[in-house]
Scaffold this motif. Structure first.
Motif, PDB file in Angstrom:
ATOM      1  N   MET A  43       0.830  -1.207   0.000  1.00  0.00           N
ATOM      2  CA  MET A  43       0.000   0.000   0.000  1.00  0.00           C
ATOM      3  C   MET A  43       0.863   1.255   0.000  1.00  0.00           C
ATOM      4  O   MET A  43       0.549   2.228  -0.693  1.00  0.00           O
ATOM      5  CB  MET A  43      -0.960  -0.012   1.187  1.00  0.00           C
ATOM      6  N   ALA A  44       1.956   1.231   0.749  1.00  0.00           N
ATOM      7  CA  ALA A  44       2.870   2.383   0.766  1.00  0.00           C
ATOM      8  C   ALA A  44       3.428   2.637  -0.631  1.00  0.00           C
ATOM      9  O   ALA A  44       3.555   3.787  -1.054  1.00  0.00           O
ATOM     10  CB  ALA A  44       3.996   2.149   1.764  1.00  0.00           C
ATOM     11  N   SER A  45       3.717   1.564  -1.363  1.00  0.00           N
ATOM     12  CA  SER A  45       4.237   1.727  -2.724  1.00  0.00           C
ATOM     13  C   SER A  45       3.197   2.323  -3.668  1.00  0.00           C
ATOM     14  O   SER A  45       3.538   2.830  -4.734  1.00  0.00           O
ATOM     15  CB  SER A  45       4.747   0.394  -3.276  1.00  0.00           C
ATOM     16  N   LEU A  46       1.932   2.264  -3.262  1.00  0.00           N
ATOM     17  CA  LEU A  46       0.839   2.834  -4.054  1.00  0.00           C
ATOM     18  C   LEU A  46       0.366   4.174  -3.498  1.00  0.00           C
ATOM     19  O   LEU A  46      -0.703   4.666  -3.859  1.00  0.00           O
ATOM     20  CB  LEU A  46      -0.322   1.836  -4.133  1.00  0.00           C
ATOM     21  N   GLY A  47       1.143   4.738  -2.594  1.00  0.00           N
ATOM     22  CA  GLY A  47       0.868   6.085  -2.107  1.00  0.00           C
ATOM     23  C   GLY A  47       0.096   6.207  -0.815  1.00  0.00           C
ATOM     24  O   GLY A  47      -0.148   7.313  -0.346  1.00  0.00           O
ATOM     25  N   VAL A  48      -0.327   5.095  -0.222  1.00  0.00           N
ATOM     26  CA  VAL A  48      -1.064   5.189   1.038  1.00  0.00           C
ATOM     27  C   VAL A  48      -0.095   5.656   2.122  1.00  0.00           C
ATOM     28  O   VAL A  48       0.968   5.068   2.321  1.00  0.00           O
ATOM     29  CB  VAL A  48      -1.709   3.841   1.430  1.00  0.00           C
ATOM     30  N   GLU A  49      -0.477   6.721   2.800  1.00  0.00           N
ATOM     31  CA  GLU A  49       0.376   7.274   3.847  1.00  0.00           C
ATOM     32  C   GLU A  49       0.279   6.436   5.117  1.00  0.00           C
ATOM     33  O   GLU A  49      -0.798   5.941   5.460  1.00  0.00           O
ATOM     34  CB  GLU A  49      -0.023   8.713   4.136  1.00  0.00           C
TER      35      GLU A  49
END
Length: 169
Positions: A43-49
């Motif tokens: 998710m972090a790699s997809l922009g989720v903070e």
């Protein structure tokens, strides 16, 4: 028979504006921890903070449906609603019928929960015949490792929240 995961979607989704809940069982903790880590990293790699990933626990997989419903309700009541939730659990077959009953009832309850919470509920329940299978699906069995299924659940959460979440229309 290696499973390769979701594959790449036709479009890359930007998760920077979504809030994700992860609720996980504590039973089979080593495997659970790897799956949760895989979901968070994807998710972090997809922009989720990081601040938009809220994590909660329940004792075991059977408690996931009720815990998930209460978790979603609590976040909404706090004024911090979720866009998608990932219940994560691991069930490993033993020598009794317990596995079948828990797998079936938990699967159906999680599936039906989507309509009750009006948001995507990602199916993060591993149902494995052996501990070795569970370790492989969590990406931590060096000899037989597959990919970490938590990564798939993280990617599915972002896609579903962006495409079909409350703010998508």
């Amino acid at each position: 028979m290696a499973v390769k995961g979701l594959g790449k979607p036709d479009q890359v989704y930007d998760g920077s504006k979504i809030r994700v809940g992860i609720i996980h069982a504590r039973w089979n903790r080593v495997i659970i921890d790897a799956l949760v880590k895989g979901a968070i990293e994807r998710m972090a790699s997809l922009g989720v903070e990081e601040k938009n990933i809220i994590i909660e626990t329940v004792p075991g997989s059977y408690e996931l449906p009720w815990g998930t419903k209460r978790f979603v309700d609590r976040q909404a009541k706090l004024g911090e609603p979720l866009d998608v939730v990932i219940p994560i659990g691991v069930l490993i077959k033993g020598s009794t019928m317990h596995f079948e009953y828990i797998s079936d009832s938990t699967t159906h309850a999680l599936m039906n929960l989507q309509e009750k919470v009006d948001m995507p509920v990602i199916f993060g329940l591993l149902t494995c015949m052996t501990e070795e299978q569970a370790l492989a699906r969590a990406g931590i069995d060096e000899a037989h490792s597959m990919h970490n299924h938590g990564e798939d659940w993280g990617a599915a959460a972002v896609e579903m929240a962006v495409k079909f979440g409350k703010n998508a229309f």
